[in-house]
Design an enzyme around this catalytic site. Structure first.
Site, mmCIF file in Angstrom:
data_model
loop_
_atom_site.group_PDB
_atom_site.id
_atom_site.type_symbol
_atom_site.label_atom_id
_atom_site.label_comp_id
_atom_site.label_asym_id
_atom_site.label_seq_id
_atom_site.Cartn_x
_atom_site.Cartn_y
_atom_site.Cartn_z
ATOM 1 N N GLY A 97 8.131 69.659 57.688
ATOM 2 C CA GLY A 97 7.740 68.722 58.861
ATOM 3 C C GLY A 97 7.140 69.106 59.727
ATOM 4 C CG ASN A 117 10.080 66.645 51.538
ATOM 5 O OD1 ASN A 117 9.288 67.610 50.401
ATOM 6 N ND2 ASN A 117 10.447 66.961 51.619
ATOM 7 C CG LEU A 118 5.868 61.782 50.479
ATOM 8 C CD1 LEU A 118 4.890 60.702 49.660
ATOM 9 C CD2 LEU A 118 4.862 63.100 50.832
ATOM 10 N NE ARG A 130 11.778 65.437 57.300
ATOM 11 C CZ ARG A 130 12.349 65.582 55.940
ATOM 12 N NH1 ARG A 130 11.472 63.597 56.009
ATOM 13 N NH2 ARG A 130 12.574 65.954 54.868
ATOM 14 C CG ASP A 190 14.938 73.313 57.573
ATOM 15 O OD1 ASP A 190 15.263 74.657 56.901
ATOM 16 O OD2 ASP A 190 14.599 72.634 57.197
ATOM 17 C CB CYS A 242 16.002 66.224 58.449
ATOM 18 S SG CYS A 242 15.280 66.970 56.792
#
Length: 256
Positions: free
Chosen positions: A48, A77-78, A80, A137, A199
């Protein structure tokens, strides 16, 4: 602060044209662009935050970019992770990142490292880098990244996003004279940081990842060229929900 990287002797004609808007920018100019071309930046994570960092560094003309990520692109994932496309689902993020970087900056040297960074390999992965950008993260990874950059004495541009909130700063264990050394442990003393929720559990604003990624890339540009004032000793805190941003001063921890 003095520029971190010596300039390359010259840029090729196409790169001069491609980066022409930097050449007229106060604080960068043609010499600063040659410094960017000579620089080597290692980016931990192509997700991200890492995606916009990689795109911005490529667009800015950074000459060598190492991409470190062991994950593959997933459809979720797409929302962000802008370096990846729908057709990249199932592909290693490093492979997708190479495609995105070279599409923006054909002359850039991209070093894909499809490995899990840990304490054993971090110093080797960063050995030739001028700057490391940590977009990971996991606090375990963040600690390993910080330890390696501290051992090497190179700047660590650091950022994190969760839900509607983000943070950014620069850590550096061996800054130039006149600047205090500030490291990750000054912000998160060992044993106090905990582990943030993923997330997938709490969500993340995709646009905020782009915002913080752009901020981190700008810190790299400033450090390489010597322009402006880096975030060393300052933590930028962003609340996208209220459109507010403020700073917290960071200083070396006082030990008994």
């Amino acid at each position: 602060m003095q520029p971190l990287v010596d300039p390359t002797p010259a840029l090729d004609p196409a790169e001069l044209v491609r980066t022409a808007r930097h050449a007229v920018l106060a604080g960068i100019g043609e010499e600063g662009q040659r410094r960017l071309s000579a620089s080597h930046v290692a980016v931990v994570g192509a997700g991200g935050i890492g995606s916009p960092v990689l795109l911005a560094l490529a667009a800015a003309g950074v000459g060598t970019i190492t991409v470190i990520d062991d994950d593959v692109v997933e459809l979720t994932n797409l929302q962000r992770q802008l370096a990846h496309r729908a057709e990249d689902v199932g592909t290693a993020k490093t492979v997708s990142a190479v495609r995105a970087i070279t599409a923006l900056s054909p002359g850039a040297a991209v070093v894909p490292e499809t490995v899990r960074l840990d304490a054993a390999n971090a110093t080797t992965l960063f050995a030739d880098a001028d700057i490391v950008v940590d977009t990971s993260d996991s606090f375990a990874t963040r600690r390993d990244v910080a330890a390696a950059t501290e051992a090497l004495g190179i700047p660590l541009v650091w950022g994190a996003v969760q839900e509607w909130h983000a943070q950014a700063t620069v850590f550096w264990s061996a800054p130039p004279a006149g600047h205090d050394a500030v490291v990750l442990a000054d912000l998160f003393p060992p044993g106090t940081e905990g582990e943030p929720p993923s997330c997938a559990q709490v969500g993340v604003l995709g646009a905020l990842c782009v915002q913080i990624g752009g901020m981190l890339a700008a810190e790299v540009v400033k450090l390489v060229t010597g322009a402006g004032e880096p975030l060393l000793g300052r933590l930028a805190v962003i609340d996208a929900l209220t459109a507010r941003q403020h700073e917290i001063a960071l200083r070396p921890a006082v030990t008994a």
